[in-house]
Design a protein around this motif. Structure first.
Motif, PDB file in Angstrom:
ATOM      1  N   LYS A  15       0.831  -1.204   0.000  1.00 19.95           N
ATOM      2  CA  LYS A  15       0.000   0.000   0.000  1.00 19.95           C
ATOM      3  C   LYS A  15       0.863   1.252   0.000  1.00 19.95           C
ATOM      4  O   LYS A  15       0.540   2.240  -0.665  1.00 19.95           O
ATOM      5  CB  LYS A  15      -0.935   0.001   1.206  1.00 19.95           C
ATOM      6  N   ALA A  16       1.964   1.228   0.747  1.00 23.68           N
ATOM      7  CA  ALA A  16       2.861   2.380   0.780  1.00 23.68           C
ATOM      8  C   ALA A  16       3.508   2.605  -0.579  1.00 23.68           C
ATOM      9  O   ALA A  16       3.655   3.745  -1.028  1.00 23.68           O
ATOM     10  CB  ALA A  16       3.927   2.189   1.854  1.00 23.68           C
ATOM     11  N   ALA A  17       3.889   1.522  -1.249  1.00 29.22           N
ATOM     12  CA  ALA A  17       4.489   1.650  -2.577  1.00 29.22           C
ATOM     13  C   ALA A  17       3.472   2.205  -3.571  1.00 29.22           C
ATOM     14  O   ALA A  17       3.805   3.048  -4.413  1.00 29.22           O
ATOM     15  CB  ALA A  17       5.017   0.300  -3.053  1.00 29.22           C
ATOM     16  N   ALA A  18       2.224   1.748  -3.475  1.00 29.30           N
ATOM     17  CA  ALA A  18       1.182   2.273  -4.355  1.00 29.30           C
ATOM     18  C   ALA A  18       0.916   3.740  -4.060  1.00 29.30           C
ATOM     19  O   ALA A  18       0.709   4.541  -4.972  1.00 29.30           O
ATOM     20  CB  ALA A  18      -0.092   1.453  -4.189  1.00 29.30           C
ATOM     21  N   ALA A  19       0.947   4.111  -2.793  1.00 27.85           N
ATOM     22  CA  ALA A  19       0.728   5.511  -2.425  1.00 27.85           C
ATOM     23  C   ALA A  19       1.870   6.383  -2.920  1.00 27.85           C
ATOM     24  O   ALA A  19       1.652   7.507  -3.371  1.00 27.85           O
ATOM     25  CB  ALA A  19       0.577   5.638  -0.915  1.00 27.85           C
ATOM     26  N   ARG A  20       3.112   5.866  -2.850  1.00 23.81           N
ATOM     27  CA  ARG A  20       4.259   6.617  -3.376  1.00 23.81           C
ATOM     28  C   ARG A  20       4.123   6.814  -4.874  1.00 23.81           C
ATOM     29  O   ARG A  20       4.428   7.873  -5.404  1.00 23.81           O
ATOM     30  CB  ARG A  20       5.566   5.882  -3.086  1.00 23.81           C
ATOM     31  N   ALA A  21       3.664   5.765  -5.557  1.00 22.16           N
ATOM     32  CA  ALA A  21       3.547   5.847  -7.008  1.00 22.16           C
ATOM     33  C   ALA A  21       2.437   6.808  -7.424  1.00 22.16           C
ATOM     34  O   ALA A  21       2.564   7.498  -8.426  1.00 22.16           O
ATOM     35  CB  ALA A  21       3.283   4.461  -7.586  1.00 22.16           C
ATOM     36  N   GLN A  22       1.364   6.868  -6.647  1.00 22.02           N
ATOM     37  CA  GLN A  22       0.240   7.719  -7.006  1.00 22.02           C
ATOM     38  C   GLN A  22       0.178   8.995  -6.189  1.00 22.02           C
ATOM     39  O   GLN A  22      -0.653   9.851  -6.455  1.00 22.02           O
ATOM     40  CB  GLN A  22      -1.066   6.954  -6.828  1.00 22.02           C
ATOM     41  N   GLY A  23       1.039   9.146  -5.224  1.00 23.90           N
ATOM     42  CA  GLY A  23       0.986  10.289  -4.329  1.00 23.90           C
ATOM     43  C   GLY A  23       1.372  11.602  -4.966  1.00 23.90           C
ATOM     44  O   GLY A  23       1.133  12.658  -4.404  1.00 23.90           O
ATOM     45  N   ASN A  24       1.930  11.573  -6.154  1.00 23.62           N
ATOM     46  CA  ASN A  24       2.381  12.800  -6.799  1.00 23.62           C
ATOM     47  C   ASN A  24       1.308  13.415  -7.679  1.00 23.62           C
ATOM     48  O   ASN A  24       1.540  14.428  -8.310  1.00 23.62           O
ATOM     49  CB  ASN A  24       3.638  12.514  -7.622  1.00 23.62           C
ATOM     50  N   VAL A  25       0.138  12.816  -7.740  1.00 22.88           N
ATOM     51  CA  VAL A  25      -0.948  13.330  -8.540  1.00 22.88           C
ATOM     52  C   VAL A  25      -1.979  13.939  -7.604  1.00 22.88           C
ATOM     53  O   VAL A  25      -2.490  13.269  -6.717  1.00 22.88           O
ATOM     54  CB  VAL A  25      -1.598  12.201  -9.378  1.00 22.88           C
ATOM     55  N   ALA A  26      -2.277  15.201  -7.796  1.00 24.79           N
ATOM     56  CA  ALA A  26      -3.247  15.869  -6.928  1.00 24.79           C
ATOM     57  C   ALA A  26      -4.643  15.425  -7.313  1.00 24.79           C
ATOM     58  O   ALA A  26      -4.990  15.374  -8.489  1.00 24.79           O
ATOM     59  CB  ALA A  26      -3.125  17.378  -7.076  1.00 24.79           C
ATOM     60  N   PRO A  27      -5.491  15.068  -6.334  1.00 26.68           N
ATOM     61  CA  PRO A  27      -6.861  14.698  -6.647  1.00 26.68           C
ATOM     62  C   PRO A  27      -7.636  15.890  -7.193  1.00 26.68           C
ATOM     63  O   PRO A  27      -7.309  17.042  -6.912  1.00 26.68           O
ATOM     64  CB  PRO A  27      -7.424  14.220  -5.309  1.00 26.68           C
ATOM     65  N   LEU A  28      -8.678  15.621  -7.973  1.00 22.86           N
ATOM     66  CA  LEU A  28      -9.434  16.688  -8.603  1.00 22.86           C
ATOM     67  C   LEU A  28     -10.117  17.582  -7.579  1.00 22.86           C
ATOM     68  O   LEU A  28     -10.232  18.780  -7.777  1.00 22.86           O
ATOM     69  CB  LEU A  28     -10.477  16.089  -9.556  1.00 22.86           C
ATOM     70  N   GLU A  29     -10.599  17.020  -6.470  1.00 21.02           N
ATOM     71  CA  GLU A  29     -11.295  17.812  -5.472  1.00 21.02           C
ATOM     72  C   GLU A  29     -10.378  18.864  -4.867  1.00 21.02           C
ATOM     73  O   GLU A  29     -10.760  19.995  -4.655  1.00 21.02           O
ATOM     74  CB  GLU A  29     -11.856  16.922  -4.348  1.00 21.02           C
ATOM     75  N   SER A  30      -9.142  18.490  -4.550  1.00 19.84           N
ATOM     76  CA  SER A  30      -8.231  19.440  -3.920  1.00 19.84           C
ATOM     77  C   SER A  30      -7.790  20.519  -4.903  1.00 19.84           C
ATOM     78  O   SER A  30      -7.538  21.641  -4.517  1.00 19.84           O
ATOM     79  CB  SER A  30      -7.019  18.722  -3.338  1.00 19.84           C
ATOM     80  N   ALA A  31      -7.729  20.206  -6.195  1.00 22.10           N
ATOM     81  CA  ALA A  31      -7.351  21.208  -7.178  1.00 22.10           C
ATOM     82  C   ALA A  31      -8.472  22.237  -7.327  1.00 22.10           C
ATOM     83  O   ALA A  31      -8.217  23.413  -7.557  1.00 22.10           O
ATOM     84  CB  ALA A  31      -7.042  20.546  -8.517  1.00 22.10           C
ATOM     85  N   ALA A  32      -9.711  21.802  -7.182  1.00 19.76           N
ATOM     86  CA  ALA A  32     -10.834  22.723  -7.316  1.00 19.76           C
ATOM     87  C   ALA A  32     -10.930  23.663  -6.116  1.00 19.76           C
ATOM     88  O   ALA A  32     -11.368  24.793  -6.247  1.00 19.76           O
ATOM     89  CB  ALA A  32     -12.130  21.936  -7.476  1.00 19.76           C
ATOM     90  N   VAL A  33     -10.525  23.215  -4.950  1.00 20.39           N
ATOM     91  CA  VAL A  33     -10.609  24.018  -3.748  1.00 20.39           C
ATOM     92  C   VAL A  33      -9.569  25.122  -3.764  1.00 20.39           C
ATOM     93  O   VAL A  33      -9.748  26.162  -3.160  1.00 20.39           O
ATOM     94  CB  VAL A  33     -10.462  23.118  -2.493  1.00 20.39           C
ATOM     95  N   GLY A  34      -8.472  24.952  -4.465  1.00 22.15           N
ATOM     96  CA  GLY A  34      -7.452  25.981  -4.552  1.00 22.15           C
ATOM     97  C   GLY A  34      -6.174  25.618  -3.826  1.00 22.15           C
ATOM     98  O   GLY A  34      -5.357  26.479  -3.568  1.00 22.15           O
ATOM     99  N   GLU A  35      -5.989  24.367  -3.502  1.00 20.47           N
ATOM    100  CA  GLU A  35      -4.750  23.961  -2.863  1.00 20.47           C
ATOM    101  C   GLU A  35      -3.627  23.999  -3.891  1.00 20.47           C
ATOM    102  O   GLU A  35      -3.856  23.987  -5.091  1.00 20.47           O
ATOM    103  CB  GLU A  35      -4.891  22.550  -2.286  1.00 20.47           C
ATOM    104  N   LYS A  36      -2.404  24.027  -3.401  1.00 23.03           N
ATOM    105  CA  LYS A  36      -1.245  24.050  -4.280  1.00 23.03           C
ATOM    106  C   LYS A  36      -1.156  22.753  -5.059  1.00 23.03           C
ATOM    107  O   LYS A  36      -1.435  21.682  -4.520  1.00 23.03           O
ATOM    108  CB  LYS A  36       0.030  24.243  -3.465  1.00 23.03           C
ATOM    109  N   PRO A  37      -0.750  22.811  -6.319  1.00 21.98           N
ATOM    110  CA  PRO A  37      -0.590  21.580  -7.090  1.00 21.98           C
ATOM    111  C   PRO A  37       0.592  20.761  -6.549  1.00 21.98           C
ATOM    112  O   PRO A  37       1.487  21.289  -5.897  1.00 21.98           O
ATOM    113  CB  PRO A  37      -0.321  22.067  -8.512  1.00 21.98           C
ATOM    114  N   ALA A  38       0.561  19.497  -6.850  1.00 21.12           N
ATOM    115  CA  ALA A  38       1.626  18.605  -6.391  1.00 21.12           C
ATOM    116  C   ALA A  38       2.946  19.012  -7.038  1.00 21.12           C
ATOM    117  O   ALA A  38       2.974  19.471  -8.185  1.00 21.12           O
ATOM    118  CB  ALA A  38       1.301  17.163  -6.754  1.00 21.12           C
ATOM    119  N   PRO A  39       4.053  18.863  -6.320  1.00 18.47           N
ATOM    120  CA  PRO A  39       5.350  19.231  -6.898  1.00 18.47           C
ATOM    121  C   PRO A  39       5.724  18.292  -8.042  1.00 18.47           C
ATOM    122  O   PRO A  39       5.292  17.144  -8.092  1.00 18.47           O
ATOM    123  CB  PRO A  39       6.319  19.075  -5.718  1.00 18.47           C
ATOM    124  N   ARG A  40       6.508  18.817  -8.946  1.00 19.51           N
ATOM    125  CA  ARG A  40       6.959  18.001 -10.076  1.00 19.51           C
ATOM    126  C   ARG A  40       7.939  16.938  -9.587  1.00 19.51           C
ATOM    127  O   ARG A  40       8.686  17.156  -8.649  1.00 19.51           O
ATOM    128  CB  ARG A  40       7.624  18.860 -11.128  1.00 19.51           C
TER     129      ARG A  40
END
Length: 113
Positions: A15-40
């Protein structure tokens, strides 16, 4: 008797490896709220980290198998076999990723501009 704590630890690692692999993509809900985008993320560093993980897995399985062959009573055969299978699967996965990258590179190089 099966040691469930080791199985749970392995599931947590997956689960941690999957979270690391997908953790760099910001979810759509957080992008709509105005949070900072995930770092490159640098592709080379991600690739190097995954290859280092594969190498560490292979080294661990090698050490465990050597310890078991030497007669170490603290290591079970099932643990050695699981470590060997995990390292084999991670190596096969990295090999398939390499094959896909080479195929994509060849496709891009043969494109006409």
């Amino acid at each position: 008797m099966i040691d469930t704590s080791r199985i749970e630890a392995m599931v947590a690692q997956l689960k941690a490896a999957a979270a690391r692999a997908q953790g760099n993509v910001a979810p759509l809900e957080s992008a709509a709220v105005g949070e900072k985008p995930a770092p490159r993320v640098d592709f080379a560093s991600v690739l190097k980290n995954s290859l280092d993980d594969v190498n560490a897995s292979q080294e661990k399985s090698k050490q465990m198998s050597e310890s078991f062959a030497m007669g170490n009573d603290n290591i079970n055969l099932s643990d050695v076999m699981i470590a060997m299978q995990k390292s084999s699967i991670s190596f096969q996965t990295s090999l398939q990723v390499r094959n896909k990258l080479v195929s994509a590179y060849r496709d891009i190089m043969t494109m006409q501009v």
